[in-house]
Motif scaffolding. Structure first.
Motif, PDB file in Angstrom:
ATOM      1  N   GLU A 144       3.005   1.202 -12.039  1.00  0.00           N
ATOM      2  CA  GLU A 144       2.702   0.530 -10.767  1.00  0.00           C
ATOM      3  C   GLU A 144       3.922   0.538  -9.851  1.00  0.00           C
ATOM      4  O   GLU A 144       4.590  -0.479  -9.644  1.00  0.00           O
ATOM      5  CB  GLU A 144       2.240  -0.909 -11.057  1.00  0.00           C
ATOM      6  N   THR A 187       5.162   2.704  -6.093  1.00  0.00           N
ATOM      7  CA  THR A 187       4.707   3.634  -5.068  1.00  0.00           C
ATOM      8  C   THR A 187       5.299   5.025  -5.240  1.00  0.00           C
ATOM      9  O   THR A 187       4.581   6.037  -5.126  1.00  0.00           O
ATOM     10  CB  THR A 187       5.046   3.082  -3.668  1.00  0.00           C
ATOM     11  N   SER A 192      -4.321   1.065  -9.607  1.00  0.00           N
ATOM     12  CA  SER A 192      -3.336   0.203  -8.953  1.00  0.00           C
ATOM     13  C   SER A 192      -3.804  -1.246  -8.865  1.00  0.00           C
ATOM     14  O   SER A 192      -4.930  -1.524  -8.466  1.00  0.00           O
ATOM     15  CB  SER A 192      -3.065   0.730  -7.537  1.00  0.00           C
ATOM     16  N   GLY A 211      -2.368  -3.629  -6.980  1.00  0.00           N
ATOM     17  CA  GLY A 211      -2.194  -4.275  -5.684  1.00  0.00           C
ATOM     18  C   GLY A 211      -1.696  -3.359  -4.590  1.00  0.00           C
ATOM     19  O   GLY A 211      -1.762  -3.709  -3.409  1.00  0.00           O
ATOM     20  N   ILE A 212      -1.181  -2.184  -4.957  1.00  0.00           N
ATOM     21  CA  ILE A 212      -0.688  -1.249  -3.948  1.00  0.00           C
ATOM     22  C   ILE A 212      -1.869  -0.453  -3.394  1.00  0.00           C
ATOM     23  O   ILE A 212      -2.574   0.215  -4.152  1.00  0.00           O
ATOM     24  CB  ILE A 212       0.335  -0.260  -4.557  1.00  0.00           C
ATOM     25  N   PRO A 213      -2.126  -0.505  -2.095  1.00  0.00           N
ATOM     26  CA  PRO A 213      -3.257   0.249  -1.537  1.00  0.00           C
ATOM     27  C   PRO A 213      -3.007   1.745  -1.613  1.00  0.00           C
ATOM     28  O   PRO A 213      -1.865   2.211  -1.594  1.00  0.00           O
ATOM     29  CB  PRO A 213      -3.326  -0.240  -0.084  1.00  0.00           C
ATOM     30  N   ALA A 240      -0.675   3.857   0.677  1.00  0.00           N
ATOM     31  CA  ALA A 240       0.773   3.836   0.484  1.00  0.00           C
ATOM     32  C   ALA A 240       1.274   5.051  -0.268  1.00  0.00           C
ATOM     33  O   ALA A 240       2.464   5.383  -0.191  1.00  0.00           O
ATOM     34  CB  ALA A 240       1.173   2.565  -0.259  1.00  0.00           C
ATOM     35  N   GLU A 285      -8.582  -2.073   3.049  1.00  0.00           N
ATOM     36  CA  GLU A 285      -7.382  -2.340   2.269  1.00  0.00           C
ATOM     37  C   GLU A 285      -6.769  -3.700   2.609  1.00  0.00           C
ATOM     38  O   GLU A 285      -6.731  -4.115   3.774  1.00  0.00           O
ATOM     39  CB  GLU A 285      -6.332  -1.252   2.517  1.00  0.00           C
ATOM     40  N   GLU A 310      -3.430  -6.072   0.622  1.00  0.00           N
ATOM     41  CA  GLU A 310      -2.498  -6.103  -0.500  1.00  0.00           C
ATOM     42  C   GLU A 310      -3.002  -7.044  -1.591  1.00  0.00           C
ATOM     43  O   GLU A 310      -3.386  -8.178  -1.316  1.00  0.00           O
ATOM     44  CB  GLU A 310      -1.110  -6.562  -0.024  1.00  0.00           C
ATOM     45  N   GLY A 311      -3.001  -6.563  -2.829  1.00  0.00           N
ATOM     46  CA  GLY A 311      -3.488  -7.363  -3.947  1.00  0.00           C
ATOM     47  C   GLY A 311      -4.984  -7.287  -4.150  1.00  0.00           C
ATOM     48  O   GLY A 311      -5.494  -7.786  -5.161  1.00  0.00           O
ATOM     49  N   ARG A 333      -5.627 -11.463  -5.537  1.00  0.00           N
ATOM     50  CA  ARG A 333      -5.416 -12.525  -4.542  1.00  0.00           C
ATOM     51  C   ARG A 333      -6.015 -13.841  -5.048  1.00  0.00           C
ATOM     52  O   ARG A 333      -5.441 -14.914  -4.859  1.00  0.00           O
ATOM     53  CB  ARG A 333      -6.009 -12.127  -3.187  1.00  0.00           C
TER      54      ARG A 333
END
Length: 320
Positions: free
Chosen positions: A98, A100, A124, A126-128, A131, A190, A192-193, A198
Motif C-alpha cells: 500500500e 503509491t 488499495s 485508501g489510495i484512489p 494516484a 473517488e 480518500e479512504g 472512513r
C-alpha cells in the motif's frame, strides 16, 4: 469486454501473494476459476501452496466449501514472471504494498504486458486509483476493488472508479464479484479512504481519543464493540440499526438523539495524529494481553470465528 464470453472465464491473475492476495486467490478458485498468483518475492510465492491448502482445509471443516481442498487448490498456479501471469486473463486483482510509488511502478509494467481487454482492480485500502494510473494507456480499465480481509470470509468489496474508468469496466467487475460470491458496493466517485475505512476511521478516532483521555481501558473499549455494537453490526448496517432503535423509526431516532450526536461531533473539531507516546501506551497494553509471538495464532483464531459466523449467516439467510 471479453468478446462475448462471460467475464472472468479466461482466468484471473492475482498480483501480490500477501494475506490479501492469497485471500483473493481463494475467492476466485473457490468459484471455479483458474487463478495465477504472482509475487516479486520468490520466498513468499513459494509459500502459497502450503498457506492456500491450510486455509482451504479450515474452510472445509467450517462447511464453507464442499469440494476437497486439493481440488480447489489445483486451480491456483504460482507464476514468477509478471508477463506470464497476466497473459490472456480477463481480470487482474492487484494486491501489492500500500504505497503509491510501488503501485505506480507495477502499473507501468502492466501497461506493457496486459491484454487489450483485461481489467485491473486494486485492493488499495485508501489510495484512489487515479494516484497511480494517471496518464497510462490502461487507466480506463483500472479501478479500485477494495476487500475486507480476508475476502473469502468477509464478502464486501468496494468498487471505486477513477474519473476516466470506463463504465463497462466497472460493470464487468461488479458482475464478476457477484458471481464469485462477493458483495460489491458501488462508490460513485473517488474519496480518500473510500467508504469502509472512513466508517472504520470514525470509530477508531473516537476509540483512540477515549483511551487517551482516560475514560476506558483498551479491553473495555473493545468489549463495547464486540459484545455490544458489533453484535448488531454483524447483520445490520448503521441506518437499519437506528431505524429499529426507536418506536417511530429513523426519523424518531434522529429527533430523539440527533442533538446528542451533534454535540459529540462538535467536541472533536481539532483532530490530531496519534502521538508516539499514545501509540506506545496502546502497544504496551495490547502486548500485555497478547504477546507479539501470539499474533499469528490469534489471527488464525479470528479467521475460525469468522468462518463460524459466515456459516451461521449462510444458514440464517437460507432460512429467511
Amino acid at each position: 469486454m471479453s468478446g462475448g464470453k462471460e467475464f472472468g472465464s479466461a482466468g484471473i491473475a492475482v498480483v501480490g501473494a500477501g494475506l490479501v492476495g492469497l485471500g483473493w486467490a481463494i475467492v476466485f478458485a473457490r468459484a471455479g476459476l483458474p487463478v495465477r498468483v504472482h509475487d516479486g518475492d520468490a520466498g513468499r510465492l513459494a509459500e502459497v501452496p502450503e498457506r492456500l491448502l491450510a486455509s482451504l482445509t479450515d474452510l472445509l471443516e467450517a462447511g464453507l466449501i464442499e469440494e476437497r481442498p486439493e481440488a480447489v487448490a489445483a486451480r491456483v498456479t504460482t507464476v514468477a514472471d509478471l508477463g506470464q501471469a497476466v497473459a490472456g486473463v480477463d481480470y487482474v486483482q492487484e494486491s501489492v504494498f500500500e504505497r503509491t510509488d510501488v503501485k505506480r511502478e507495477l502499473y507501468e509494467r502492466l501497461e506493457s504486458c496486459l491484454g487489450a481487454d483485461a481489467i485491473v482492480g486494486s485492493s488499495s485500502s485508501g489510495i484512489p486509483s487515479s494516484a497511480f494510473t494517471a496518464g497510462l494507456s490502461i487507466a480506463p480499465r483500472c479501478l479500485i476493488a477494495h476487500p475486507v480481509n480476508p475476502p473469502y470470509l468477509a464478502p464486501v468489496v468496494e468498487l471505486v472508479p477513477a474519473e476516466w474508468t470506463e463504465p463497462g469496466a466497472l460493470e464487468a467487475v461488479h458482475g464478476l464479484m457477484s458471481r464469485v460470491g462477493q458483495h460489491p458496493i458501488r462508490v460513485a466517485r473517488e474519496i480518500e479512504g473510500f467508504v469502509l475505512n472512513r466508517l472504520q476511521g470514525a470509530l477508531l478516532r473516537e476509540a483512540w481519543a477515549l483511551y487517551e483521555e482516560g475514560y476506558c481501558s483498551l479491553e473495555d473499549i473493545d468489549a463495547t464493540v464486540s459484545k455490544g455494537l458489533g453484535l448488531r453490526w454483524s447483520f445490520m448496517g448503521p441506518f437499519e440499526t437506528i431505524d429499529l432503535n426507536a418506536p417511530g423509526g429513523v426519523r424518531d431516532y434522529a429527533e430523539r438523539l440527533g442533538g446528542l450526536y451533534l454535540a459529540i461531533a462538535r467536541e472533536r473539531t481539532d483532530p490530531q495524529p496519534w502521538s508516539e507516546a499514545l501509540i506506545a501506551r496502546v502497544e504496551a497494553e495490547r502486548r500485555e494481553s497478547l504477546p507479539r509471538d501470539g499474533l499469528r495464532q490469534r489471527t488464525a483464531w479470528r479467521d475460525r470465528r469468522l468462518m463460524a459466523l459466515a456459516a451461521h449467516k449462510r444458514r440464517a439467510e437460507g432460512e429467511a
